[in-house]
Design an enzyme around this catalytic site. Structure first.
Site, mmCIF file in Angstrom:
data_model
loop_
_atom_site.group_PDB
_atom_site.id
_atom_site.type_symbol
_atom_site.label_atom_id
_atom_site.label_comp_id
_atom_site.label_asym_id
_atom_site.label_seq_id
_atom_site.Cartn_x
_atom_site.Cartn_y
_atom_site.Cartn_z
ATOM 1 N N LYS A 272 95.007 54.142 -40.488
ATOM 2 C CA LYS A 272 94.343 53.529 -41.211
ATOM 3 C C LYS A 272 95.321 52.779 -42.211
ATOM 4 C CE LYS A 272 90.368 56.493 -42.415
ATOM 5 N NZ LYS A 272 89.207 55.451 -42.544
ATOM 6 N N ARG A 346 81.101 60.530 -36.205
ATOM 7 C CA ARG A 346 80.217 60.570 -35.457
ATOM 8 C C ARG A 346 80.493 61.459 -34.106
ATOM 9 N NH1 ARG A 346 80.364 54.133 -34.910
ATOM 10 N NH2 ARG A 346 81.383 54.526 -36.984
#
Length: 488
Positions: A272, A346
């Protein structure tokens, strides 16, 4: 906080013993049934321009001659809705929170009063929100407000009984929200997967819950290749936490909550940007809300069975970290091409959903700070709700509305699933940018064929930025109200 009701005629407020009285006025006029001394003081404040009987206005009146309580505050609500009353209560509590008030008595001045249980629940939630102060790693933080006792003045025994139920519900939810906020606010080095597991065990001991914690070897034996792929780049060992609350017969099928427990998310190899990366300590907001909900349910003891599942790990870069293009095998046997290691939530949830099948649940709800796309779509007001089950979605929406913890149903059309196709595995872990929150939900849906399932994306609602930076404890209120509705 000690929350009580007191049966007292509206015109007898002058005799109430408390450190302060908060008068909540609904609308632009005072009802006739109100203590004349208090009514005169409010009217004088209006005449002097210190207070306007308009929604959102409030005033501290100080000492009022003729009233036993030494302090009086007034806050005006737009109407008798729970949302308006909570807003007014927060304003009124804000006026007295720094004054050393330990016991606050609250009276509602309304021509058409809302249900007493609604008002009591709102007051308990507002009071807990006002007194919360994060101090775990900041000893220099100011002490929490002194407020320790909250009394709601009601006109009769029926209202008192209803208010007592509302206070019990509101206080339990407030405790759960407080736990979720505290866990989310802890820095990543203070809330590792092992610490999260220890917190679950502590909650189990204090509230009579059965708690299991599976380590890496257990997860390997179960074939949780997707969950473990996220964990392999971190020096912190992963923990797969399972909690059980039994409030009904063993033959009653349980409900299951699954909370994303990424205790810090760097994005992994798909690193990130540095700006605001500190906020990725909040990426275990789903896990925090599940623990908070378990606490609330254990306090309220509804007649239902509940299982909470929290896959917990860090997502870190490193020599052993999973790489873009790697293919892993999930617990379900389906293979996943990891196109972006920052779509890791996920990957841990899918194995948890497969694990949930063993309980043959009546319904499963997963909660996750899953996608920035959901923040773009809904901001910080409503959580995203995804489910192919209309009845389950409607129940969750109703629970969110009742708890002032709203969500918004998003589509799960089959066409969105096309974006997850892969040439090298059964699926990719991301689609394109378009509809990112939906394709994330569609990924999870591939692991729910045997489940009645819903997904809550709380990326926009689990924490706040700016001056009020910190965890919100959402959606503990929504989840608790939903579970209580299922118990009925």
């Amino acid at each position: 906080m000690d929350c009580k009701t007191l049966v007292s005629a509206p015109e007898a407020t002058s005799r109430v013993s408390a450190d302060a009285i908060l008068l909540l006025v609904v609308g632009d006029t005072l009802p006739a049934a109100i203590d004349p001394t208090l009514a005169e003081a409010v009217q004088q404040a209006v005449t002097q321009g210190d207070l306007a009987l308009k929604a959102g206005k409030s005033a501290y009146l100080g000492r009022v001659a003729g009233l036993k309580a030494p302090r009086v505050a007034v806050a005006v609500a737009k109407d008798g809705s729970a949302k308006a009353l909570k807003s007014a209560a927060l304003a009124g509590l804000g006026l007295v929170k720094g004054l050393g008030v330990k016991h606050l008595a609250v009276q509602l001045a309304a021509a058409d009063a809302p249900p007493a249980d609604t008002l009591a629940e709102v007051l308990a939630a507002a009071a807990a929100e006002v007194v919360y102060v994060y101090r775990a790693t900041k000893p220099s933080a100011p002490a929490a407000p002194a407020l320790a006792k909250l009394t709601l003045l009601v006109a009769g025994k029926a209202e008192a009984a209803a208010a007592a139920q509302g206070f019990a519900r509101g206080a339990a939810i407030a405790e759960g929200v407080g736990l979720a906020r505290e866990l989310a606010n802890l820095p990543g080095n203070h809330c590792t997967p092992s610490v999260l597991a220890a917190q679950a065990r502590k909650l189990g001991r204090s509230h009579g819950l059965k708690v299991e914690v599976l380590d890496r070897k257990h997860c390997e034996a179960l074939g949780m290749g997707s969950f473990l792929s996220v964990a392999q780049g971190s020096a912190e060992p992963p923990k797969f936490i399972v909690m059980h609350y039994q409030g009904a017969a063993k033959t009653v099928t349980p409900l299951v909550l699954v909370g994303k427990g990424i205790t810090f998310d760097t994005g992994g190899i798909s690193l990130k940007p540095g700006a605001e990366m500190d906020e990725m300590k909040f990426d275990m907001g789903g896990a925090a809300s599940v623990l908070g909900t378990m606490r609330a349910i254990a306090e309220l003891k509804p007649k239902l069975n509940l299982v909470a599942i929290v896959p917990a790990t860090e997502n870190m870069p490193g020599g052993r970290a999973v790489k873009p293009g790697d293919v892993v095998t999930s617990m379900s046997g389906q293979t996943i091409e990891i196109l972006n290691t920052d779509a890791e939530g996920r990957l841990i949830l899918c194995d948890a959903l497969t694990y949930a099948e063993r309980f043959k649940p009546a319904a499963v709800v997963d909660i996750a700070t899953l996608t920035g796309a959901c923040v773009i779509a809904l901001g910080g007001v409503r959580s995203g709700l995804f489910s192919p089950d209309d009845e389950l979605a409607a129940a969750l929406q109703a629970a969110g509305d009742a708890a002032l913890d709203p969500c918004w149903r998003m589509p799960v059309d089959d066409e969105y699933d096309e974006a997850l196709k892969s040439n090298f595995a059964d699926m990719g872990n991301v689609g394109g940018r378009a509809g990112g929150a939906i394709t994330a939900a569609k990924f999870l849906q591939r692991f729910t064929a045997k489940l009645r399932w819903a997904h809550l994306d709380i990326a926009g609602t689990a924490w706040k930025q700016g001056a009020a930076k910190g965890g919100t404890g959402r959606p503990v209120g929504l989840l608790t109200h939903w579970l209580l509705s299922q118990a009925k």
